[in-house]
Motif scaffolding. Structure first.
Motif, PDB file in Angstrom:
ATOM      1  N   ARG A  25       0.822  -1.159   0.038  1.00 33.29           N
ATOM      2  CA  ARG A  25       0.074  -0.062  -0.019  1.00 33.29           C
ATOM      3  C   ARG A  25       0.862   1.177  -0.036  1.00 33.29           C
ATOM      4  O   ARG A  25       0.238   2.298  -0.153  1.00 33.29           O
ATOM      5  N   SER A  26       1.937   1.211   0.041  1.00 33.76           N
ATOM      6  CA  SER A  26       3.119   2.329   0.252  1.00 33.76           C
ATOM      7  C   SER A  26       3.914   2.412  -0.768  1.00 33.76           C
ATOM      8  O   SER A  26       4.199   3.675  -1.012  1.00 33.76           O
ATOM      9  N   VAL A  27       4.511   1.225  -1.407  1.00 36.09           N
ATOM     10  CA  VAL A  27       5.411   1.580  -2.463  1.00 36.09           C
ATOM     11  C   VAL A  27       4.708   1.136  -3.875  1.00 36.09           C
ATOM     12  O   VAL A  27       4.663   0.048  -4.035  1.00 36.09           O
ATOM     13  N   PRO A  28       4.475   2.160  -4.657  1.00 35.89           N
ATOM     14  CA  PRO A  28       3.788   1.748  -5.971  1.00 35.89           C
ATOM     15  C   PRO A  28       4.469   0.834  -6.878  1.00 35.89           C
ATOM     16  O   PRO A  28       5.973   0.967  -6.814  1.00 35.89           O
ATOM     17  N   GLY A  29       4.011  -0.201  -7.471  1.00 32.99           N
ATOM     18  CA  GLY A  29       4.953  -0.957  -8.444  1.00 32.99           C
ATOM     19  C   GLY A  29       5.788  -2.113  -7.426  1.00 32.99           C
ATOM     20  O   GLY A  29       6.613  -2.714  -8.110  1.00 32.99           O
ATOM     21  N   TYR A  30       5.509  -2.232  -6.404  1.00 32.52           N
ATOM     22  CA  TYR A  30       6.226  -3.298  -5.492  1.00 32.52           C
ATOM     23  C   TYR A  30       6.282  -4.489  -6.229  1.00 32.52           C
ATOM     24  O   TYR A  30       7.498  -5.326  -5.980  1.00 32.52           O
ATOM     25  N   ALA A  31       5.184  -4.910  -6.403  1.00 37.63           N
ATOM     26  CA  ALA A  31       5.279  -6.291  -6.804  1.00 37.63           C
ATOM     27  C   ALA A  31       5.892  -6.570  -8.173  1.00 37.63           C
ATOM     28  O   ALA A  31       6.632  -7.828  -8.196  1.00 37.63           O
ATOM     29  N   GLU A  32       5.630  -5.856  -8.885  1.00 33.38           N
ATOM     30  CA  GLU A  32       6.489  -5.965 -10.099  1.00 33.38           C
ATOM     31  C   GLU A  32       8.073  -5.549  -9.989  1.00 33.38           C
ATOM     32  O   GLU A  32       8.821  -6.464 -10.658  1.00 33.38           O
ATOM     33  N   LEU A  33       8.403  -4.705  -9.163  1.00 32.96           N
ATOM     34  CA  LEU A  33       9.900  -4.739  -8.904  1.00 32.96           C
ATOM     35  C   LEU A  33      10.321  -5.867  -8.354  1.00 32.96           C
ATOM     36  O   LEU A  33      11.511  -6.373  -8.714  1.00 32.96           O
ATOM     37  N   VAL A  34       9.495  -6.572  -7.272  1.00 36.14           N
ATOM     38  CA  VAL A  34      10.108  -7.901  -6.864  1.00 36.14           C
ATOM     39  C   VAL A  34      10.198  -9.051  -7.941  1.00 36.14           C
ATOM     40  O   VAL A  34      10.945  -9.931  -7.852  1.00 36.14           O
ATOM     41  N   GLY A  35       9.111  -9.100  -8.877  1.00 33.09           N
ATOM     42  CA  GLY A  35       9.138 -10.183  -9.725  1.00 33.09           C
ATOM     43  C   GLY A  35      10.052 -10.012 -10.723  1.00 33.09           C
ATOM     44  O   GLY A  35      10.855 -10.851 -11.300  1.00 33.09           O
ATOM     45  N   LEU A  36      10.360  -8.577 -11.173  1.00 33.19           N
ATOM     46  CA  LEU A  36      11.240  -8.219 -12.095  1.00 33.19           C
ATOM     47  C   LEU A  36      12.892  -8.814 -11.496  1.00 33.19           C
ATOM     48  O   LEU A  36      13.528  -9.084 -12.415  1.00 33.19           O
ATOM     49  N   SER A  37      13.005  -8.413 -10.403  1.00 26.42           N
ATOM     50  CA  SER A  37      14.139  -8.975  -9.744  1.00 26.42           C
ATOM     51  C   SER A  37      14.668 -10.178  -9.749  1.00 26.42           C
ATOM     52  O   SER A  37      15.907 -10.817  -9.873  1.00 26.42           O
ATOM     53  N   GLY A  38      13.630 -11.011  -9.629  1.00 30.26           N
ATOM     54  CA  GLY A  38      13.551 -12.577  -9.957  1.00 30.26           C
ATOM     55  C   GLY A  38      13.972 -13.181 -11.409  1.00 30.26           C
ATOM     56  O   GLY A  38      14.931 -13.664 -11.492  1.00 30.26           O
ATOM     57  N   LEU A  39      13.384 -12.412 -12.394  1.00 23.05           N
ATOM     58  CA  LEU A  39      13.999 -12.491 -13.795  1.00 23.05           C
ATOM     59  C   LEU A  39      15.251 -12.110 -14.106  1.00 23.05           C
ATOM     60  O   LEU A  39      16.146 -12.620 -14.780  1.00 23.05           O
ATOM     61  N   ILE A  40      15.816 -10.974 -13.460  1.00 19.83           N
ATOM     62  CA  ILE A  40      17.260 -10.467 -13.720  1.00 19.83           C
ATOM     63  C   ILE A  40      18.161 -11.577 -12.894  1.00 19.83           C
ATOM     64  O   ILE A  40      19.054 -11.909 -13.604  1.00 19.83           O
ATOM     65  N   ALA A  41      17.803 -12.151 -11.846  1.00 14.33           N
ATOM     66  CA  ALA A  41      18.469 -13.446 -11.045  1.00 14.33           C
ATOM     67  C   ALA A  41      18.561 -14.369 -12.268  1.00 14.33           C
ATOM     68  O   ALA A  41      19.623 -14.873 -12.304  1.00 14.33           O
ATOM     69  N   ARG A  42      17.539 -14.748 -12.695  1.00 20.77           N
ATOM     70  CA  ARG A  42      17.451 -15.886 -13.763  1.00 20.77           C
ATOM     71  C   ARG A  42      18.426 -15.576 -14.898  1.00 20.77           C
ATOM     72  O   ARG A  42      19.163 -16.434 -15.425  1.00 20.77           O
ATOM     73  N   ARG A  43      18.699 -14.250 -15.209  1.00 19.74           N
ATOM     74  CA  ARG A  43      19.423 -14.014 -16.431  1.00 19.74           C
ATOM     75  C   ARG A  43      20.861 -13.995 -16.170  1.00 19.74           C
ATOM     76  O   ARG A  43      21.894 -14.279 -16.884  1.00 19.74           O
ATOM     77  N   VAL A  44      21.329 -13.739 -14.787  1.00 20.32           N
ATOM     78  CA  VAL A  44      22.758 -13.679 -14.516  1.00 20.32           C
ATOM     79  C   VAL A  44      23.243 -14.688 -13.474  1.00 20.32           C
ATOM     80  O   VAL A  44      24.600 -14.678 -13.320  1.00 20.32           O
ATOM     81  N   THR A  45      22.439 -15.616 -13.365  1.00 19.47           N
ATOM     82  CA  THR A  45      23.223 -16.785 -12.599  1.00 19.47           C
ATOM     83  C   THR A  45      23.283 -17.906 -13.444  1.00 19.47           C
ATOM     84  O   THR A  45      22.479 -18.378 -14.055  1.00 19.47           O
TER      85      THR A  45
END
Length: 241
Positions: A32-52
C-alpha cells in the motif's frame, strides 16, 4: 495483517524501526505504500535468472521478509543459493517462518543471517540486491558498502539497487510527492497515518537524488548502470562489473 500502525493519535511519533509490529504488517505496508512493489520484486527474480549459472551465489541485503529472496528462488536453478541478511530479528524470524511453510521451496538454498549488512563478507557473488535498503544506511557509509559489494561480485555479476529517491525541486517534484500521497490515500491510508508515518521516517530513511546515486555507483567502481524500473519516486538500477 492490515497495516494500522500509524492510525493511533495518542503519544509522540517514535522513529521508524523494523520491529515485531512492523514485521507483522509489512507485506500490507509495502503493497500500500510502494507503487509497483510487486512488479519490482518479480522483475528482480527475472534478472537473477538472467545472471546466474550453476552454483551461483546471490545476496539479498536488507531482505526483510524475503520477498526478493523467494523471487530469486522461484526463477533460478536448484543449485543457486541466496544469502538473506537483515539486522532486524523480527524480519529474519518472519522469513524463516515463511520458508518453512512453502512446500515448494528448498530451504537448504537459503542462508539467513541476522547481521548488519555493513559487516558481512560478500564473496563470489553473481547478484547482490539492495531493495529499498541503502536509504536506511547512513549517507557517509553508503559508498563504502557499494565498494565492498563491487569487490565481492564475480566478473559479469550485477547489483540491483532500488531506492526511494529525493524528489527534485519545482513542479516535477511536487507532482511526484503529491501522487505518492494520493497512491497511499487510494490504498486506504488515512491522513493521520500518512502524516505520522512521514514523521517516523524523517530521520531514518534519508533519500538522495537520482544523480547522486548514479555518481556513487560509478565512484564505487561499477562499469555502468541503467535505470530499469520507476514508479513515481521509486526507482531501481542495474549496475554491472
Amino acid at each position: 495483517m492490515i497495516d494500522d500502525l500509524f492510525d493511533r493519535a495518542a503519544g509522540p511519533v517514535r522513529p521508524f524501526e523494523f520491529d515485531a509490529d512492523v514485521a507483522r504488517v509489512f507485506p500490507d505496508m509495502v503493497r500500500r505504500s510502494v507503487p509497483g512493489y510487486a512488479e519490482l520484486v518479480g522483475l528482480s527474480g527475472l534478472i537473477a535468472r538472467r545472471v546466474t549459472g550453476p552454483g551461483a551465489r546471490c545476496y539479498d541485503l536488507g531482505c526483510s521478509l524475503g520477498a526478493v529472496t523467494r523471487s530469486i528462488l522461484r526463477q533460478t536453478g536448484p543449485d543457486v543459493s541466496v544469502i538473506a541478511v537483515d539486522n532486524a530479528p523480527a524480519m529474519i524470524e518472519g522469513l524463516q517462518a515463511r520458508l518453512a511453510t512453502e512446500a515448494e521451496t528448498d530451504v537448504t538454498r537459503v542462508e539467513t543471517l541476522c547481521a548488519d549488512i555493513q559487516s558481512i563478507a560478500i564473496e563470489e557473488a553473481s547478484l547482490v540486491v539492495l531493495n529499498l535498503t541503502l536509504q536506511f544506511v547512513p549517507i557517509e557509509a553508503r559508498l563504502g558498502l557499494l565498494q565492498r559489494i563491487r569487490a565481492g561480485l564475480i566478473p559479469g555479476g550485477v547489483l540491483i539497487l532500488a531506492e526511494k529517491f529525493a524528489s527534485p525541486e519545482g513542479h516535477a517534484g511536487d507532482w511526484l510527492t503529491t501522487l505518492h500521497a494520493d497512491f497511499k490515500r487510494a490504498n486506504g491510508y488515512s491522513e493521520l497515518a500518512i502524516a505520522r508515518k512521514r514523521t517516523a521516517l524523517e530521520q531514518v530513511l534519508i533519500p538522495e537524488s537520482l544523480e547522486e546515486h548514479e555518481r556513487r555507483l560509478a565512484e564505487a567502481g561499477f562499469a555502468g548502470s541503467v535505470r530499469w524500473f520507476q514508479s513515481l519516486n521509486f526507482v531501481a538500477w542495474l549496475a554491472w562489473t
